[in-house]
Scaffold this active site. Structure first.
Site, PDB file in Angstrom:
ATOM      1  N   ASP A 172       0.829  -1.199   0.000  1.00 17.40           N
ATOM      2  CA  ASP A 172       0.000   0.000   0.000  1.00 17.40           C
ATOM      3  C   ASP A 172       0.868   1.254   0.000  1.00 17.40           C
ATOM      4  O   ASP A 172       1.644   1.481   0.926  1.00 17.40           O
ATOM      5  CB  ASP A 172      -0.893  -0.033   1.245  1.00 17.40           C
ATOM      6  CG  ASP A 172      -1.864   1.124   1.309  1.00 17.40           C
ATOM      7  OD1 ASP A 172      -1.980   1.869   0.326  1.00 17.40           O
ATOM      8  OD2 ASP A 172      -2.508   1.279   2.367  1.00 17.40           O
ATOM      9  N   ASP A 375      -2.467   6.305  -5.833  1.00 16.49           N
ATOM     10  CA  ASP A 375      -2.650   5.410  -4.687  1.00 16.49           C
ATOM     11  C   ASP A 375      -2.854   3.981  -5.169  1.00 16.49           C
ATOM     12  O   ASP A 375      -3.734   3.719  -5.998  1.00 16.49           O
ATOM     13  CB  ASP A 375      -3.861   5.883  -3.875  1.00 16.49           C
ATOM     14  CG  ASP A 375      -4.095   5.053  -2.635  1.00 16.49           C
ATOM     15  OD1 ASP A 375      -3.107   4.727  -1.951  1.00 16.49           O
ATOM     16  OD2 ASP A 375      -5.259   4.728  -2.342  1.00 16.49           O
TER      17      ASP A 375
END
Length: 498
Positions: A172, A375
């Protein structure tokens, strides 16, 4: 009968010859012009065909659906420090429970919205100066600890400890702390595929002291000031109310046999609640001292890249260190920015969008506040409402040949039943950045399959709040190599990465 003189006969003959020549020339001219007209028509048709091909994708959508068996890619194998990336819901996943269960897209989209809400909450609190909230009990995490875990979906496998134990972790770019569940699970642990990491079985494991510089810095970052005796405690909460609490520790991290890092800082989770069973934890790639990017900076100079597979039945890679010159040739680099409200996220200077080769009429100022981030964990890209409406309207106008159907709830509002069409043509979409770089999205990154070919949706959504950040999500990043040159202040994109 009148006599015809020789001169009269000669004149008549000349006139007849002239007429024949005129008629012949007229026919030749007519044939030439007709031929030219036909040639121009063919050239115009070819030109239109080229324009259609240049600005649209024509694909057999069945090729974009995941297969029932894994089809591994070999493109990332040439990198020295490269980890295989798999989609946790696909046949390449190491998690058997996900292979047997059909992907619940409604749940994925709900989790995605929770993640986006969490990201905007973190940014908003910093914008409004509300970082410092009163402390709560250890098991109730205040909003300032909230991180942005959601429907990340992509996993890698790393080794931890001595001897190293293999663990599947979601990666992430919006989180900094790497953590995994640990024995003895003093609070609670959720089911995971691999055996839960037991620190007592690792000869290189050490708890971080409460008075150490690392613990002081962690407490400054999270505002969580708990210690157990002399042991540093970490706590990370997520927007969906899940959280992990445990010991802040160090151990040996093994990426490959030649990429081993002693003293890697991570969270050894003792109470892990609200998570769906499967991955053992999370690998943090954001901008922070404790992320793997910073902890391996001496070897990789803060450079990492990944390619997210085009379908859930194929594989991608996560690599550390800059690529060689040859593989770097096709990369388009644009400036990496930092949001004024948060230095953790990777920012981009998005200023416009092209559809069908035409720039949408969107003022660049629409994207400037609060900005744009890229992201890896957000599934559906989010755009300011003005930008999304312009994109949606042009996309719909180009798709009038296909039946529009209701979307799965509020998030996706432009969906089609394409089950009766062997091939589908839809517009190409490009992102335009402030430094002039134009990035064409892969064909796999424009649509999202909610219910096979019966519900294929435009994979973008509009923000409800004008203060919400724009997000370049992972669907739009599919099948391209995304290169983060953090030290160089730039991010690059190369097509057909995996």
């Amino acid at each position: 009968m009148a006599d015809i003189s020789p001169s009269s006969s000669s004149s008549s003959s000349s006139l007849s010859l002239s007429m024949r020549n005129f008629i012949g020339l007229s026919l030749l001219l007519c044939l030439t012009l007709c031929s030219l007209d036909k040639g121009f028509a063919l050239a115009e048709a070819d030109s239109k065909e080229q324009l259609i091909h240049q600005f649209t994708h024509t694909v057999d959508l069945r090729s974009l659906l995941p297969a029932t068996t894994c089809n591994p890619s070999t493109k990332g194998n040439k990198r020295k420090a490269s980890l295989e990336v798999v989609h946790k819901h696909g046949p390449c996943s190491h998690l058997p429970q996900h292979k047997a269960t059909a992907t619940n897209h409604t749940q994925i989209l709900e989790q995605d919205q929770v993640r986006v809400n969490s990201i905007n909450s973190r940014i908003s609190k910093k914008l409004n100066g509300n970082e410092d909230l009163s402390q709560s009990e250890a098991t109730t995490l205040p909003a300032r600890w909230a991180s942005s875990r959601g429907a990340s979906n992509y996993m890698v496998t790393v080794g931890l400890g001595t001897p190293n134990k293999q663990l599947s972790l979601e990666f992430d770019t919006g989180s900094y702390l790497t953590w995994t569940q640990c024995q003895p699970c003093a609070g609670s642990c959720y089911p995971q595929k691999e055996p839960i990491f037991d620190p007592s079985g690792s000869t290189s494991y050490t708890n971080v002291s409460c008075n150490s510089t690392d613990c002081v810095q962690l407490r400054t970052t999270t505002k969580y000031n708990k210690c157990l005796a002399d042991t540093c405690i970490y706590a990370v909460g997520y927007g969906d109310s899940s959280f992990t609490i445990g010991f802040f520790a160090t151990d040996k991290l093994t990426l490959t046999p030649n990429d081993v890092f002693d003293g890697f800082l991570f969270g050894c989770g003792q109470q892990n609640e609200g998570f769906i069973s499967g991955p053992a934890g999370l690998l943090g790639l954001s901008r922070n001292k404790f992320s793997i990017v910073e902890q391996t900076a001496q070897k990789y100079n803060r450079f990492f890249s990944y390619c997210l597979p085009p379908t859930a039945s194929s594989t991608g890679y996560l690599s550390f260190g800059a690529p060689s010159g040859a593989s770097n040739a096709a990369v388009k680099y644009t400036r990496l920015t930092t949001l004024s409200s948060s230095s953790v996220f990777y920012g981009l200077d998005l200023v416009g969008i092209n559809v069908n080769g035409q720039k949408l009429s969107i003022p660049a100022s629409v994207f400037s506040s609060p900005g744009t981030i890229i992201d890896s964990g957000t599934v559906i890209s989010r755009l300011p409402s003005t930008a999304y409406t312009a994109l949606r309207d042009v996309f719909r106008a180009a798709m009038t040949s296909y039946p529009l159907v209701p979307g799965p709830g509020k998030l996706l509002d432009t969906c089609y039943d394409l089950s009766s069409y062997p091939k589908v043509t839809y517009p190409k979409i490009e992102f335009v950045f402030g430094d002039g770089v134009t990035l064409e999205l892969d064909a796999t990154g424009i649509v999202y399959f909610v219910n096979g070919l019966k519900q294929v949706c435009l994979a973008f959504a509009g923000n409800d709040d004008p203060n919400d950040v724009a997000i370049f999500g992972n669907t739009q990043q599919k099948n391209m190599e995304v290169l983060y040159d953090v030290a160089g202040g730039r991010v690059g994109f190369a097509p057909g990465g995996c």
